[in-house]
Design a protein around this motif. Structure first.
Motif, short mmCIF file in Angstrom:
data_model
loop_
_atom_site.label_atom_id
_atom_site.label_comp_id
_atom_site.label_asym_id
_atom_site.label_seq_id
_atom_site.Cartn_x
_atom_site.Cartn_y
_atom_site.Cartn_z
N CYS A 144 -0.13 -1.17 -10.70
CA CYS A 144 0.13 -1.45 -9.29
C CYS A 144 0.11 -2.94 -8.98
CB CYS A 144 -0.87 -0.71 -8.41
SG CYS A 144 -0.61 1.08 -8.43
N ARG A 145 -0.50 -3.72 -9.86
CA ARG A 145 -0.44 -5.18 -9.68
C ARG A 145 1.00 -5.68 -9.76
NH1 ARG A 145 0.41 -9.33 -8.70
NH2 ARG A 145 -0.59 -11.34 -9.07
N ILE B 171 -7.64 -2.42 -8.15
CA ILE B 171 -6.18 -2.28 -8.17
C ILE B 171 -5.79 -1.93 -9.60
CG2 ILE B 171 -3.99 -3.52 -7.96
CD1 ILE B 171 -5.32 -5.27 -5.79
N LYS B 172 -5.07 -0.82 -9.76
CA LYS B 172 -4.64 -0.46 -11.11
C LYS B 172 -3.66 -1.49 -11.64
CE LYS B 172 -5.47 4.45 -10.58
NZ LYS B 172 -4.87 5.71 -10.15
N GLY C 228 -8.62 -8.24 -7.66
CA GLY C 228 -8.70 -6.80 -7.41
C GLY C 228 -8.43 -5.99 -8.66
N ALA C 229 -7.45 -6.44 -9.45
CA ALA C 229 -7.12 -5.73 -10.69
C ALA C 229 -8.24 -5.92 -11.72
CB ALA C 229 -5.79 -6.23 -11.24
N GLN D 77 2.34 1.79 -3.38
CA GLN D 77 1.31 2.31 -4.28
C GLN D 77 1.08 3.79 -4.05
OE1 GLN D 77 -2.87 0.46 -5.34
NE2 GLN D 77 -3.03 1.43 -3.36
N GLY E 27 -8.98 -2.31 -2.77
CA GLY E 27 -7.66 -2.73 -3.22
C GLY E 27 -6.72 -3.01 -2.06
N TYR E 28 -5.44 -2.80 -2.29
CA TYR E 28 -4.42 -3.12 -1.30
C TYR E 28 -4.70 -2.46 0.05
CZ TYR E 28 -1.46 -4.59 -5.29
OH TYR E 28 -0.93 -5.19 -6.41
N PHE F 294 -5.13 -10.55 -5.57
CA PHE F 294 -4.62 -9.33 -6.24
C PHE F 294 -5.09 -9.30 -7.71
CE2 PHE F 294 -0.62 -9.23 -3.30
CZ PHE F 294 -1.42 -8.88 -2.24
N THR G 256 0.83 -1.21 0.00
CA THR G 256 0.00 0.00 0.00
C THR G 256 0.86 1.26 0.00
OG1 THR G 256 -1.73 -1.17 1.22
CG2 THR G 256 -1.83 1.22 1.25
#
Lengths: 277, 277
Positions: free
Chosen positions: A230-231, A226-227, A220-221, A193, B178-179, A217, A190
Motif C-alpha cells: 500500500c506504500r 501501512i502495508k 508508517g510502513a 487502500q 496508517g493512511y 508514509f 485511503t
C-alpha cells in the motif's frame, strides 16, 4: 517551458476577463439552490468513450509527434486556495494545467478562483478543456473572487464536495496546499487502500514540498501501520510531465482491504450493483 | 504506569472474554440493516449535562486528590486496525484508554476489535466507561474479529462513519495509524480551520511517530499554505497524560474561514439553524 507564474498573472490581469473565461459561469451558478442535487453537469461520459482508444495509444504515444493521448478523461486536482509564498508553486500549477491541456484531459477541482486553484482552472479553460469546480455553498464567497472559472457545481458540505470530485474524476493529483489539500489526498489514498476505487493518485512534489509527507508514509510502513504494497499507492514526481507519465502507467499492485462491490457508496455512483470503475 | 502491551494482551487472552466485554454487542449488531439509520445510540447528551461543571472544575483539578474531571464527555480516538511493530504503540493505546477512564470520558472510535482500535476500546470498556464504535458494513468482517467491543453503530460508508464520529465526540485524538488515521485527523483539522467545529484535536506523538507530519505542517505554514494561527489547531504531546492536560486547556486561537452557521452539515446535527457546538 511554461511561462512564469508572475508573467502569467500579468497576462491574466490584462486579458483574462476579455478572452479567458470561455465558459458561462452564470449558467450554472445563477440558480445555486437548484443545483444542490444536480448529478452530472458533464453530459458526456468522456472517460468511457475514450477508454478503448486510450489504452491502445498508451504503448506508442512516444513514437508520434502528436500530443500524447491519455487514458484519463478527467483528472481531479487538489490544491490550495492560496498561491504559496514562492513563484515555484504557481509555475507548477501552470505547468500541470498545460500538461492536462496537451493531453486533452478535463479538470475537476475545488471550484475556487483564487490561489493555485484559480490558476490551474484558468490555464485549463484557456487551453480549451472543460473545467468543473465543486464548491460548498459556504465557501463560495471566500474562494470565488469575481467571476467563477468554468462550470461550477454547488454542494452543501465538504463530504459532498469530495464524493462528487471522486465520482467525476478518473485520477487524482495533489499540488502543494494546506490541511484541506493534504486531507483530500489522504482520503483518496485511503479509499484506494480499502478497495473503494482503483484510480491513480499522484503527488506533485514541487521543490520537495511533500518530502515530509512521503517520510511519514515511509515511517508508517516501517512501523507496521501501512502495508508495504500500500506504500506504492501514491505516485510521486517533481514535475507535471514526469508525474502524468508515471500515472498513465500506474496499475494497482496492492491487495484491496474490502472488495469494491461490498461498499455502498451511492455518492460515487455505485451501490450494491456497481457499474464502471 | 500502565501495564505493558504484551502483559495486557496476555491478560485479555485469559480473562477478557469472561469479564471484559460488559456491553451487549448483539444488542445493536444483531440487526445490521435496521441500524443504518439509527441516529443516537447514546440517549443522554452527556457533553451538555457536564458542560457547566466541567468548566468550573478545570481550574483547580490539580489541587485535589480526586480523579480529574473533564470538560469532555466523549472523545473520538482515531487509530490503526494494526497494532504496529513495537510494543510502545500498544502501551500508548492502553495509557490513553486509562487516561480516558480516569477522567470518566466515553470513547467514540472506528468500531474495530483488532489492533490499537481493539486495545483502547477494551481498555475503556473494562474501566467502566461507555464505548461506541462506528463502522461501515463493508469493514465489519475485516475489523471485527470475534465479538465486538461495546456498542457498535453500523453505517454505509466512510463519510458517514466520520460524520457520525465527529457528531458524537467533543474532541478528537489520533494515535499512531496508517493512511486512514492520518486522513481522519486531517479532516478534523480542516473542519476546525473552516469553522465547521471548534473541538480540540490532539496528536499522541508516540516515540516521534508523527514528527514528519508536524514537519509537514511547519512546511505548509512556512510556504504560505497554512496560516500561522491555524498551525496551532493541532495539540501534540508524547504521552496521553500530557496530551489530555493540554487539550483540557485548548481554546481556538485561529480565525475560522467561514462561520459555522453557514455550513449545512445535517450529518453533524446542525443545518441552517444550528444548535449546540
Amino acid at each position: 517551458m511554461p511561462p512564469s507564474f508572475e508573467a502569467a498573472k500579468d497576462t491574466r490581469d490584462n486579458t483574462a476577463h476579455k478572452e479567458g473565461r470561455r465558459a458561462k459561469p452564470g449558467q450554472l451558478l445563477s440558480s445555486t439552490a437548484r443545483l444542490l442535487h444536480v448529478h452530472d453537469p458533464f453530459p458526456s461520459p468522456i472517460r468511457r468513450e475514450r477508454g478503448g482508444a486510450a489504452e491502445e495509444a498508451m504503448g506508442d504515444s512516444a513514437a508520434t509527434d502528436a500530443p500524447p493521448s491519455s487514458r484519463f478523461g478527467r483528472i481531479c486536482v487538489f490544491c490550495g486556495s492560496n498561491a504559496g509564498n514562492r513563484a515555484v508553486f504557481g509555475d507548477a500549477a501552470l505547468e500541470l494545467g498545460q500538461g492536462l491541456v496537451s493531453r486533452g484531459i478535463e479538470l475537476v477541482y475545488g471550484g475556487g478562483s483564487i490561489g493555485l486553484m484559480g490558476l490551474i482552472a484558468q490555464t485549463v479553460l484557456d487551453g480549451g478543456c472543460r473545467v468543473l469546480g465543486v464548491i460548498p455553498k459556504a465557501l463560495m464567497p471566500l474562494e470565488i473572487s469575481g467571476a467563477s472559472v468554468g462550470e461550477v457545481k454547488v454542494v452543501s458540505d465538504m463530504h459532498e464536495r469530495k464524493a462528487e470530485m471522486a465520482r467525476q474524476a478518473d485520477a487524482f493529483i495533489a499540488l502543494p496546499g494546506g490541511y484541506g489539500t493534504m486531507e483530500e489526498l489522504l482520503e483518496m489514498i485511503t479509499w484506494s487502500q480499502l478497495g473503494i476505487h482503483d484510480k491513480p493518485i499522484g503527488l506533485l512534489n514541487v521543490d520537495g514540498y511533500y518530502d515530509s509527507l512521503l517520510a511519514l508514509f515511509d515511517k508508517g510502513a516501517a512501523e507496521g501501520f501501512i502495508k508495504s504494497d500500500c506504500r506504492q499507492i501514491i505516485v510521486s514526481a517533481p514535475t507535471a510531465h514526469e508525474l502524468l507519465t508515471k500515472m498513465e502507467r500506474y496499475t494497482r499492485s496492492h491487495q484491496e482491504v474490502a472488495p469494491r462491490t461490498s461498499w455502498e457508496m451511492s455518492e460515487l455512483g455505485y451501490g450494491k450493483t456497481p457499474e464502471g470503475s
